[in-house]
Write an enzyme that holds these catalytic residues in place. Structure first.
Site, short mmCIF file in Angstrom:
data_model
loop_
_atom_site.label_atom_id
_atom_site.label_comp_id
_atom_site.label_asym_id
_atom_site.label_seq_id
_atom_site.Cartn_x
_atom_site.Cartn_y
_atom_site.Cartn_z
N GLY A 26 1.13 -1.19 0.37
CA GLY A 26 0.11 -0.25 0.18
C GLY A 26 0.93 1.28 0.26
O GLY A 26 1.55 1.09 0.17
N TYR A 71 3.83 -3.92 2.57
CA TYR A 71 3.57 -2.70 3.59
C TYR A 71 2.98 -3.80 4.28
O TYR A 71 2.81 -3.25 5.38
CB TYR A 71 2.51 -1.74 2.96
CG TYR A 71 1.81 -0.64 4.02
CD1 TYR A 71 2.18 0.55 4.03
CD2 TYR A 71 0.58 -1.41 4.68
CE1 TYR A 71 1.29 1.15 5.58
CE2 TYR A 71 -0.22 -0.67 5.40
CZ TYR A 71 0.27 0.37 6.10
OH TYR A 71 -0.35 1.07 7.58
N HIS A 80 8.50 -8.03 -3.60
CA HIS A 80 6.30 -8.18 -4.76
C HIS A 80 6.57 -9.90 -4.54
O HIS A 80 6.34 -9.98 -6.20
CB HIS A 80 5.75 -7.16 -5.61
CG HIS A 80 5.68 -6.48 -4.60
ND1 HIS A 80 4.18 -5.88 -4.46
CD2 HIS A 80 6.25 -5.63 -4.10
CE1 HIS A 80 4.57 -4.45 -3.55
NE2 HIS A 80 5.52 -4.24 -3.54
N ASP A 124 -17.51 -8.32 -21.42
CA ASP A 124 -18.57 -8.86 -19.75
C ASP A 124 -19.76 -8.94 -20.39
O ASP A 124 -20.20 -10.08 -20.49
CB ASP A 124 -17.94 -7.98 -19.04
CG ASP A 124 -16.08 -7.25 -18.96
OD1 ASP A 124 -15.54 -8.17 -19.24
OD2 ASP A 124 -16.15 -6.46 -18.02
#
Ligand code: XMP
Length: 502
Positions: free
Chosen positions: A46, A75, A161, A218
């Site tokens: 974050g 974070y 990450h 979609d």
């Protein structure tokens, strides 16, 4: 089914974490509150600074109460350390990009990894002192505590990450975490389709459904699912006059192939151009288009009479983003596709795809037999070409842009790069510049070409298109599209530029 809860602390990769977990066969969703229904939690990265008072936090009780494995990323990694009494401080320098981490591969989190691994870093603050009972299991030259574990509590943290592809063995780390939890791999899309069809039949029965279909992936996949479930559904396609070349004809063909006779195409071009007259403010344009769309949809619904359900092609990220608009991010643009209709129409809402990510929707479209070329199409915004004409929208400008758009798409497809791009399109800059063509002075509009690479549209990088491709695009547009004498290439990433111009 075993589920993982991914806490959203506003990190740009939050959805990517959930998608990676789903790709590993375990259902994951984005959450803001703890719940007993999850077999494990991941705390995302974050933008917050952990030392600030408003920084999102989880209380220590959370870790005692949930009693399931927890993995903190970036974070999240700092937050866990601080919650248990460790220390987080500003590092001596920012650490960003590909880095080599030294990992303790005797830890079950790093099982099967090398001692040295390439990881992706993006941080300034770092954990400098670990709480009692926590052990370091990874470091880089700048970050002494790049990973830790508390094996008694099954808590893990990584400053880097693992969800990003530049962490070469990141998926293995996430898989190891699922193994530590003991998650069953039960998330399979083919089973999902069968289950969903059954659910739709049970919930809707012989009631009537009305649904708008834009021609986008979609709504088309949602319509295909309703059709496959043999639901009594009517589909409305509004031709706003702002669509891409031959778009409405393509929608008609797709629905014919699906075998439904209940597609209603409404020609509303004149009404849209009338309402957009003299409007140049981007947000106003979006609102006008959204509202008129709803008016027309309601009229059609009245004409066809008596519906019980309103179908929508909402997908999972739409739901999360519209439910939490101001939680950690400011509203940059009004995306009008979600909301509006259900409140006004007093119909029960049916959103068959609302737990799926875009790539999952595409896979389901394929399973339902939709043409691959169609479902692999780039995203296209609801307000259509109107938000790619900077300033006032006129029929003449839309016509120019539509022709140029078809040319750009065709050239990109012919060069075999369509699938590697998130989006590519021209936009019209309503400023005229001087040129010369056939010995004559010209004074015409400028077009800009936007091509971006992205995984989820939250961030995007401008695409390094080949000069030859750019030249082909420029030459063909100027030769074939009257009203344009100059083509520019946009080299802005997101942030700071958004993907669409308005
Ligand atoms: P921005 O311009 O915000 O766009 O970087 C992010 C992604 O969203 C698409 N977009 C929209 N999609 N309705 C949509 O369905 C909209 O109003 C809308 N506005 C932007 C955009 O094409 C990009 O993929």
């Amino acid at each position: 089914m075993d589920k993982i809860g991914v806490f959203d602390f506003g990190g740009q990769y939050c959805h990517l974490i959930a998608r990676r977990i789903r790709d590993l066969g375990v259902y994951a969703e984005i959450i803001y509150e703890p719940s007993q229904e999850y077999k494990g939690f991941i705390l995302s990265g974050g933008p917050g600074n952990i030392s600030e008072e408003e920084a999102p936090q989880l209380p220590e009780e959370f870790f005692n109460e949930v009693e399931v494995p927890v993995l903190g990323i970036c974070y999240g990694h700092q937050m866990i350390a601080q919650t248990f009494g460790g220390k987080v401080e500003r590092g001596r320098e920012r650490e960003y990009g590909k880095k080599t981490a030294i990992l303790e591969n005797s830890s079950s989190l790093f099982k099967g990894l090398n001692k040295e691994e390439q990881v992706w870093m993006s941080h300034y603050d770092q954990v400098t002192i670990l709480p009692d009972d926590f052990d370091v299991i990874g470091s880089t030259d700048i970050c002494g505590i790049a990973a830790y574990q508390n094996i008694h509590k099954n808590i893990f943290g990584v400053q880097f990450h693992p969800e990003v592809i530049h962490t070469i063995n990141g998926t293995k780390i996430l898989k190891n975490f699922l193994d530590i939890i003991g998650c069953k791999r039960e998330w399979k899309l083919s089973q999902w389709v069968e289950k969903k069809i059954h659910e739709l039949q049970t919930e809707i029965g012989s009631n009537r459904v009305i649904m708008a279909v834009s021609g986008g992936v979609d709504s088309t996949v949602a319509a295909a699912l309703l059709t496959k479930a043999k639901i009594n559904a009517h589909f409305i396609h509004v031709d706003t006059g702002l669509m891409r070349l031959n778009e409405s004809e393509e929608v008609a063909k797709i629905f014919e192939d699906l075998g439904t006779e209940n597609l209603h195409i409404v020609d509303a071009k004149k009404r849209f151009f009338k309402r957009l007259e003299d409007i140049s403010d981007p947000e106003l344009k979006r609102k006008i288009i959204g509202n008129l769309f709803i008016d027309i949809f309601e009229e059609e619904s009245d004409r066809l009479d008596n519906f019980d359900f309103l179908g929508q092609g909402t997908i999972y990220p739409d739901r999360i983003e519209s439910a939490q608009p101001s939680k950690h991010a400011s509203v940059i643009k009004t995306h009008h596709n979600v909301g509006g209709l259900p409140e006004r129409m007093k119909l029960k809402l049916i959103e068959p795809l609302n737990e799926l990510y875009k790539d999952e929707v595409r896979k389901i479209g394929e399973m339902l037999g939709l043409p691959k070329r169609y479902i692999d199409r780039h995203p296209f915004p609801g307000p259509a070409l109107a938000i790619r004409i900077l300033g006032i929208v006129t029929e003449e400008r839309v016509d120019i842009l539509r022709k140029a758009d078809a040319i750009v798409t065709q050239i990109i497809e012919n060069n075999g790069i369509y699938d590697s791009l998130w989006q590519v399109f021209p936009a019209l800059i309503p400023v005229k510049s001087v040129g010369v063509m056939g010995d004559k002075r010209t004074y015409e509009y400028i077009l800009t070409i936007r091509a971006v690479e992205s995984v989820d549209a939250m961030t995007a990088d401008w695409a390094r298109l080949d000069y030859d491709v750019l030249e082909e695009i420029s030459t063909k547009i100027i030769n074939k599209v009257n009203g344009v004498n100059r083509v520019l290439y946009d080299i802005t990433s997101k942030p700071p530029g958004t993907i669409e111009y308005e």
